[in-house]
Design a protein around this motif. Structure first.
Motif, PDB file in Angstrom:
ATOM      1  N   ASP A 145       0.832  -1.196   0.000  1.00  0.00           N
ATOM      2  CA  ASP A 145       0.000   0.000   0.000  1.00  0.00           C
ATOM      3  C   ASP A 145       0.874   1.256   0.000  1.00  0.00           C
ATOM      4  O   ASP A 145       1.529   1.579   0.981  1.00  0.00           O
ATOM      5  CB  ASP A 145      -0.911  -0.021   1.232  1.00  0.00           C
ATOM      6  CG  ASP A 145      -1.933   1.104   1.245  1.00  0.00           C
ATOM      7  OD1 ASP A 145      -1.888   1.972   0.352  1.00  0.00           O
ATOM      8  OD2 ASP A 145      -2.793   1.107   2.150  1.00  0.00           O
ATOM      9  N   ARG A 146       0.855   1.978  -1.121  1.00  0.00           N
ATOM     10  CA  ARG A 146       1.604   3.232  -1.238  1.00  0.00           C
ATOM     11  C   ARG A 146       0.654   4.407  -1.456  1.00  0.00           C
ATOM     12  O   ARG A 146       1.039   5.441  -2.018  1.00  0.00           O
ATOM     13  CB  ARG A 146       2.580   3.170  -2.426  1.00  0.00           C
ATOM     14  CG  ARG A 146       3.400   1.915  -2.521  1.00  0.00           C
ATOM     15  CD  ARG A 146       4.449   1.822  -1.444  1.00  0.00           C
ATOM     16  NE  ARG A 146       5.363   0.715  -1.703  1.00  0.00           N
ATOM     17  CZ  ARG A 146       6.229   0.236  -0.827  1.00  0.00           C
ATOM     18  NH1 ARG A 146       6.304   0.774   0.373  1.00  0.00           N
ATOM     19  NH2 ARG A 146       7.010  -0.779  -1.126  1.00  0.00           N
ATOM     20  N   SER A 147      -0.575   4.274  -1.025  1.00  0.00           N
ATOM     21  CA  SER A 147      -1.592   5.275  -1.352  1.00  0.00           C
ATOM     22  C   SER A 147      -1.228   6.671  -0.851  1.00  0.00           C
ATOM     23  O   SER A 147      -1.588   7.669  -1.482  1.00  0.00           O
ATOM     24  CB  SER A 147      -2.962   4.851  -0.805  1.00  0.00           C
ATOM     25  OG  SER A 147      -2.893   4.563   0.574  1.00  0.00           O
ATOM     26  N   LYS A 179      -1.804  12.156  -7.595  1.00  0.00           N
ATOM     27  CA  LYS A 179      -2.905  12.049  -8.558  1.00  0.00           C
ATOM     28  C   LYS A 179      -3.236  10.585  -8.854  1.00  0.00           C
ATOM     29  O   LYS A 179      -3.128  10.114  -9.992  1.00  0.00           O
ATOM     30  CB  LYS A 179      -2.552  12.786  -9.853  1.00  0.00           C
ATOM     31  CG  LYS A 179      -2.314  14.276  -9.663  1.00  0.00           C
ATOM     32  CD  LYS A 179      -1.982  14.965 -10.971  1.00  0.00           C
ATOM     33  CE  LYS A 179      -1.767  16.466 -10.753  1.00  0.00           C
ATOM     34  NZ  LYS A 179      -1.434  17.156 -12.038  1.00  0.00           N
ATOM     35  N   PRO A 180      -3.639   9.837  -7.849  1.00  0.00           N
ATOM     36  CA  PRO A 180      -3.858   8.397  -8.031  1.00  0.00           C
ATOM     37  C   PRO A 180      -4.943   8.051  -9.040  1.00  0.00           C
ATOM     38  O   PRO A 180      -4.929   6.955  -9.601  1.00  0.00           O
ATOM     39  CB  PRO A 180      -4.251   7.928  -6.621  1.00  0.00           C
ATOM     40  CG  PRO A 180      -4.773   9.149  -5.936  1.00  0.00           C
ATOM     41  CD  PRO A 180      -3.946  10.277  -6.471  1.00  0.00           C
ATOM     42  N   ALA A 203       2.328  -4.140  -8.328  1.00  0.00           N
ATOM     43  CA  ALA A 203       2.085  -4.705  -6.995  1.00  0.00           C
ATOM     44  C   ALA A 203       2.846  -3.960  -5.898  1.00  0.00           C
ATOM     45  O   ALA A 203       2.397  -3.917  -4.752  1.00  0.00           O
ATOM     46  CB  ALA A 203       2.464  -6.187  -6.981  1.00  0.00           C
ATOM     47  N   ASP A 204       3.986  -3.369  -6.233  1.00  0.00           N
ATOM     48  CA  ASP A 204       4.788  -2.657  -5.241  1.00  0.00           C
ATOM     49  C   ASP A 204       4.309  -1.223  -5.006  1.00  0.00           C
ATOM     50  O   ASP A 204       4.816  -0.542  -4.113  1.00  0.00           O
ATOM     51  CB  ASP A 204       6.259  -2.638  -5.660  1.00  0.00           C
ATOM     52  CG  ASP A 204       6.924  -3.995  -5.525  1.00  0.00           C
ATOM     53  OD1 ASP A 204       6.522  -4.749  -4.620  1.00  0.00           O
ATOM     54  OD2 ASP A 204       7.821  -4.302  -6.327  1.00  0.00           O
ATOM     55  N   HIS A 205       3.373  -0.758  -5.831  1.00  0.00           N
ATOM     56  CA  HIS A 205       2.857   0.608  -5.702  1.00  0.00           C
ATOM     57  C   HIS A 205       1.337   0.563  -5.835  1.00  0.00           C
ATOM     58  O   HIS A 205       0.747   1.118  -6.754  1.00  0.00           O
ATOM     59  CB  HIS A 205       3.470   1.521  -6.765  1.00  0.00           C
ATOM     60  CG  HIS A 205       4.956   1.585  -6.711  1.00  0.00           C
ATOM     61  ND1 HIS A 205       5.765   0.636  -7.326  1.00  0.00           N
ATOM     62  CD2 HIS A 205       5.795   2.458  -6.094  1.00  0.00           C
ATOM     63  CE1 HIS A 205       7.031   0.939  -7.102  1.00  0.00           C
ATOM     64  NE2 HIS A 205       7.084   2.025  -6.360  1.00  0.00           N
ATOM     65  N   ALA A 220     -11.084   3.578   5.270  1.00  0.00           N
ATOM     66  CA  ALA A 220     -11.106   4.803   6.066  1.00  0.00           C
ATOM     67  C   ALA A 220      -9.687   5.360   6.055  1.00  0.00           C
ATOM     68  O   ALA A 220      -8.773   4.759   6.616  1.00  0.00           O
ATOM     69  CB  ALA A 220     -11.569   4.522   7.486  1.00  0.00           C
ATOM     70  N   LYS A 221      -9.490   6.508   5.419  1.00  0.00           N
ATOM     71  CA  LYS A 221      -8.147   7.058   5.288  1.00  0.00           C
ATOM     72  C   LYS A 221      -7.641   7.623   6.617  1.00  0.00           C
ATOM     73  O   LYS A 221      -6.450   7.562   6.920  1.00  0.00           O
ATOM     74  CB  LYS A 221      -8.128   8.161   4.231  1.00  0.00           C
ATOM     75  CG  LYS A 221      -8.495   7.671   2.834  1.00  0.00           C
ATOM     76  CD  LYS A 221      -7.559   6.585   2.358  1.00  0.00           C
ATOM     77  CE  LYS A 221      -6.149   7.078   2.104  1.00  0.00           C
ATOM     78  NZ  LYS A 221      -5.264   6.011   1.576  1.00  0.00           N
ATOM     79  N   ASN A 222      -8.555   8.221   7.386  1.00  0.00           N
ATOM     80  CA  ASN A 222      -8.204   8.786   8.687  1.00  0.00           C
ATOM     81  C   ASN A 222      -9.487   8.937   9.497  1.00  0.00           C
ATOM     82  O   ASN A 222     -10.505   8.343   9.147  1.00  0.00           O
ATOM     83  CB  ASN A 222      -7.462  10.130   8.518  1.00  0.00           C
ATOM     84  CG  ASN A 222      -8.201  11.085   7.591  1.00  0.00           C
ATOM     85  OD1 ASN A 222      -9.404  11.330   7.780  1.00  0.00           O
ATOM     86  ND2 ASN A 222      -7.509  11.612   6.602  1.00  0.00           N
ATOM     87  N   ARG A 223      -9.446   9.724  10.535  1.00  0.00           N
ATOM     88  CA  ARG A 223     -10.635   9.876  11.396  1.00  0.00           C
ATOM     89  C   ARG A 223     -11.752  10.657  10.716  1.00  0.00           C
ATOM     90  O   ARG A 223     -12.882  10.667  11.203  1.00  0.00           O
ATOM     91  CB  ARG A 223     -10.254  10.596  12.691  1.00  0.00           C
ATOM     92  CG  ARG A 223      -9.433   9.757  13.656  1.00  0.00           C
ATOM     93  CD  ARG A 223      -9.437  10.406  15.032  1.00  0.00           C
ATOM     94  NE  ARG A 223      -8.675   9.614  16.000  1.00  0.00           N
ATOM     95  CZ  ARG A 223      -7.440   9.871  16.361  1.00  0.00           C
ATOM     96  NH1 ARG A 223      -6.808  10.899  15.823  1.00  0.00           N
ATOM     97  NH2 ARG A 223      -6.818   9.115  17.259  1.00  0.00           N
ATOM     98  N   PHE A 224     -11.444  11.320   9.611  1.00  0.00           N
ATOM     99  CA  PHE A 224     -12.413  12.239   9.016  1.00  0.00           C
ATOM    100  C   PHE A 224     -12.903  11.820   7.626  1.00  0.00           C
ATOM    101  O   PHE A 224     -14.039  12.119   7.259  1.00  0.00           O
ATOM    102  CB  PHE A 224     -11.792  13.645   8.922  1.00  0.00           C
ATOM    103  CG  PHE A 224     -11.207  14.124  10.209  1.00  0.00           C
ATOM    104  CD1 PHE A 224     -12.026  14.555  11.238  1.00  0.00           C
ATOM    105  CD2 PHE A 224      -9.835  14.128  10.402  1.00  0.00           C
ATOM    106  CE1 PHE A 224     -11.492  14.998  12.432  1.00  0.00           C
ATOM    107  CE2 PHE A 224      -9.292  14.562  11.599  1.00  0.00           C
ATOM    108  CZ  PHE A 224     -10.119  15.004  12.624  1.00  0.00           C
ATOM    109  N   ILE A 225     -12.045  11.153   6.858  1.00  0.00           N
ATOM    110  CA  ILE A 225     -12.362  10.885   5.456  1.00  0.00           C
ATOM    111  C   ILE A 225     -12.311   9.389   5.159  1.00  0.00           C
ATOM    112  O   ILE A 225     -11.350   8.699   5.524  1.00  0.00           O
ATOM    113  CB  ILE A 225     -11.375  11.626   4.516  1.00  0.00           C
ATOM    114  CG1 ILE A 225     -11.506  13.133   4.706  1.00  0.00           C
ATOM    115  CG2 ILE A 225     -11.638  11.255   3.058  1.00  0.00           C
ATOM    116  CD1 ILE A 225     -10.486  13.933   3.913  1.00  0.00           C
TER     117      ILE A 225
END
Length: 312
Positions: A130-132, A137-138, A145-147, A176-181
């Protein structure tokens, strides 16, 4: 805890050393499942991020050994609740997918791909990283697989292009990216000429100027967004006739990805995704037609089961 951890580590080592003797039946897979279940419980109960990271590494190593055992492709691993398992509709590959939450609300996704190699009549294995957080600009990037742009997948859709006879697998996911989004994701997976997985493909039409290789919906973590796949009636009425004809969409029904239309709570909060929520009774869709996903706005999904399937 330390005695239990030592016991689990010992069992994990035996997964390799005992392999030639007892890997011909499900007893060994059951032992691996029990170890994974115990590690998952320790991760859940661990008070510190550093301990969770260590235990997660042990979980990953144990799972990697387990899926290399004969019979693992069809073994359910049902008691390992943190582990999501999906098979592609054609049984070509299986995903083993889980998430590691941090105390700050961040989440990192993990995934193994177990892929059947027809030419060698064996399975190939890929550890996705996981390199999110570092992918710029994903939506317009293609990854290996490495990215990987991490997510927890819950649906796999198979489509074959009539143009190049290439098979595309569309994966629906959530994180869930974080507590908000939170994010819902439409990911495209295909395999190159030597069977290596690639993520992202330009098969979205009438959406983001045709540049999108994946679709990412960002919204408030406290909201619930629907993103589901089902067969539905195509939109009716004069305003749709020309567009459907131009897009090559025929018939009265189509296989569609239906999703909530997201809006900010206030127009002044545009692009502040922690304030985005689904707009009431407004749905958009992608319809697969002539080798691509065609974007349609304001689809009537009232009679669809998608309408009531709100996930996260």
């Amino acid at each position: 805890m330390y005695k239990l951890l030592f016991s689990i580590q010992l069992q994990a080592c035996l997964l390799f050393f005992g392999f030639p003797v007892i890997a011909q039946n499900n007893a060994y897979l059951k032992q691996a499942e029990d170890s994974l279940k115990s590690i998952a419980r320790l991760i859940r109960e661990s008070p510190s991020d550093s301990a969770k990271v260590h235990l997660n590494s042990l979980f990953s190593t144990t799972l990697n050994k387990a899926i290399h055992l004969p019979g693992s492709f069809d073994y359910p691993f049902d008691s390992v609740k943190i582990l999501g398992k999906l098979k592609s509709p054609d049984k070509i590959f299986r995903t083993y997918n889980w998430n590691l939450p941090g105390s700050n609300g961040s989440n990192i996704s993990y995934c193994f791909l177990q892929v059947h190699n027809k030419s060698k009549d064996q399975y190939d294995y890929y550890n996705l990283h996981d390199r999110s957080d570092s992918i710029e600009k994903p939506e317009i990037q293609s990854q290996d697989a490495d990215h990987w742009y991490g997510a927890l997948y819950y649906t796999i859709i198979k489509n074959t292009s009539n143009r190049d006879k290439k098979t595309y697998y569309t994966l629906l996911g959530w994180i869930a990216k974080n507590r908000f989004i939170a994010e819902k994701i439409i990911e495209i997976l295909c395999f190159d000429s030597i069977g290596t997985p690639r993520f992202g493909a330009k098969i979205f039409e009438n959406f983001q100027d045709g540049q999108a290789r994946r679709v990412i919906f960002r919204y408030s973590v406290s909201a619930r967004m629907a993103l589901n796949y089902s067969e539905m009636d195509l939109p009716a009425g004069k305003k749709w006739t020309a567009m459907l004809k131009q897009s090559g969409i025929k018939g009265k029904k189509a296989k569609m990805i239906i999703f909530d239309h997201l809006v900010p709570l206030d127009p002044q909060l545009e692009n502040q995704y922690q304030f985005y929520v689904p707009e009431a009774d407004t749905y958009d869709a992608f319809v697969f037609s002539q080798n691509r996903w065609v974007f349609l706005q304001e689809v009537n999904a009232r009679n669809s089961p998608t309408h009531i399937q709100k996930r996260n």
